[in-house]
Write a protein that holds these residues in place. Structure first.
Motif, PDB file in Angstrom:
ATOM      1  N   LEU A  82       0.720  -1.228   0.117  1.00  0.00           N
ATOM      2  CA  LEU A  82      -0.105  -0.077  -0.025  1.00  0.00           C
ATOM      3  C   LEU A  82       1.032   1.226   0.172  1.00  0.00           C
ATOM      4  CD1 LEU A  82      -2.778  -1.027   2.475  1.00  0.00           C
ATOM      5  CD2 LEU A  82      -3.000  -1.052   0.040  1.00  0.00           C
ATOM      6  N   HIS A 135       1.035   4.290  -2.869  1.00  0.00           N
ATOM      7  CA  HIS A 135       0.705   5.604  -2.599  1.00  0.00           C
ATOM      8  C   HIS A 135       1.785   6.226  -3.162  1.00  0.00           C
ATOM      9  CE1 HIS A 135       2.225   9.093   0.024  1.00  0.00           C
ATOM     10  NE2 HIS A 135       0.587   9.375  -0.095  1.00  0.00           N
ATOM     11  N   SER A 187     -14.257   5.942   4.987  1.00  0.00           N
ATOM     12  CA  SER A 187     -14.268   4.625   4.122  1.00  0.00           C
ATOM     13  C   SER A 187     -13.843   4.922   2.496  1.00  0.00           C
ATOM     14  CB  SER A 187     -15.744   4.266   4.068  1.00  0.00           C
ATOM     15  OG  SER A 187     -16.536   4.946   3.326  1.00  0.00           O
ATOM     16  N   GLU A 188     -13.729   6.018   2.122  1.00  0.00           N
ATOM     17  CA  GLU A 188     -13.644   6.360   0.506  1.00  0.00           C
ATOM     18  C   GLU A 188     -12.004   7.006   0.516  1.00  0.00           C
ATOM     19  OE1 GLU A 188     -15.627   4.966  -1.311  1.00  0.00           O
ATOM     20  OE2 GLU A 188     -16.675   4.397   0.528  1.00  0.00           O
ATOM     21  N   HIS A 245      -7.844   7.134   0.621  1.00  0.00           N
ATOM     22  CA  HIS A 245      -6.742   6.465   0.093  1.00  0.00           C
ATOM     23  C   HIS A 245      -6.481   5.267   0.683  1.00  0.00           C
ATOM     24  CE1 HIS A 245      -2.739   5.213  -1.705  1.00  0.00           C
ATOM     25  NE2 HIS A 245      -2.993   6.056  -2.649  1.00  0.00           N
ATOM     26  N   PRO A 246      -6.132   4.087   0.283  1.00  0.00           N
ATOM     27  CA  PRO A 246      -5.857   2.787   0.760  1.00  0.00           C
ATOM     28  C   PRO A 246      -4.969   2.685   1.914  1.00  0.00           C
ATOM     29  CG  PRO A 246      -6.327   2.507  -1.372  1.00  0.00           C
ATOM     30  CD  PRO A 246      -6.258   3.792  -1.433  1.00  0.00           C
TER      31      PRO A 246
END
Length: 274
Positions: free
Chosen positions: A129, A133, A219-220, A222-223
């Motif tokens: 992850l 990024h 919840s939305e 960036h991972p």
């Protein structure tokens, strides 16, 4: 009620509300203290919110490039940490909030970290992850490397303001100029966020933050952010991670009522002295 003041060091401080809980709120990069107005309203007079503008942001003076930016903004925030207060920080402001909790635990009644951008944690805990990024921010880094700060600010705003209106071309010219003005803070704190330059992640240091801690993410978002939140939840003594449905990185602005409800429920575990 809104009151404001400029300190002798030319740091602007916004004060919102006259409630019983004293709340220190620290905004994100390229925003300003006014970003907390919606949350203060949603808290419906229950807090006295104190929000300083970072250097080069809002109505504070520009950073002159001397010394360490993270040290300066942390010290300015610490000057407003009077008595026991709840501390809330958003994005880079969350990293300032964490540092305050580690350096002044006796003054921090509770700690709330909203969308903390402590990328050093993701680098350790979730390298895939982290790498995603880094791929996503490459255009921003390229703009910085080419000296295109206005482009960097536009791309930075686009990446972290997903779902927020208006878009960059529709923002007032003054707002865009203020974002460009503060964008140099991003490379200035790179070593803090990526390399833990301040040593905040040492186990013996994190133990100092024994106060109740709430970590919030959208919840939305960036991972990479949920990985950072999970890492902090694991490392801090009394931390709990909650997710705001439908929100992105700018959740305290886009979802002030949901944020306020979570804060009020959380604060029940840390009552005021009154």
């Amino acid at each position: 009620m809104t009151a404001s003041a400029v300190s002798p060091q030319s740091v602007f401080v916004r004060r919102l509300g006259e409630g019983a809980r004293k709340l220190l709120a620290l905004h994100c990069t390229i925003a300003h203290s006014g970003a907390w107005s919606g949350l203060a309203k949603a808290l419906d007079g229950k807090v006295s919110l104190v929000a300083p503008d970072m250097l080069s942001h809002g109505r504070s003076r520009d950073w002159d490039g001397q010394g360490n930016f993270f040290d300066h903004v942390t010290n300015n925030a610490a000057a407003e940490l009077t008595g026991q207060m709840d501390v809330v920080g958003h994005s880079f402001g969350a990293i300032i909030a964490l540092r305050l909790a580690l350096e002044h635990p006796e003054r921090v009644r509770s700690l709330t970290l909203i969308e903390p951008v402590f990328f050093a944690i993701a680098h350790r805990d979730a390298p895939d992850l982290f790498d995603q990024h880094e791929k996503d921010i490459e255009p921003i880094n390229s703009a910085f490397n080419e000296g295109e700060n206005a482009l960097a600010a536009r791309l930075f705003n686009r990446m972290w303001s997903t779902g927020i209106s208006p878009k960059w071309p529709d923002l007032p010219e003054r707002t865009r100029a203020n974002m460009v003005r503060g964008i140099h803070a991003v490379p200035a704190v790179h070593s803090v966020l990526y390399d833990d330059q301040a040593g905040l992640l040492k186990a013996e240091t994190l133990e100092r933050a024994a106060m109740p801690t709430l970590i919030l993410s959208g919840s939305e978002t960036h991972p990479v952010i949920p990985a950072i939140c999970a890492g902090l939840e694991h490392r801090l003594p009394q931390a709990h991670h909650a997710v705001v449905p439908g929100a992105g990185h700018m959740l305290p602005i886009s979802h002030p009522h949901e944020t306020a409800a979570l804060l009020q429920a959380f604060w029940q575990s840390s009552p005021t002295e009154d």
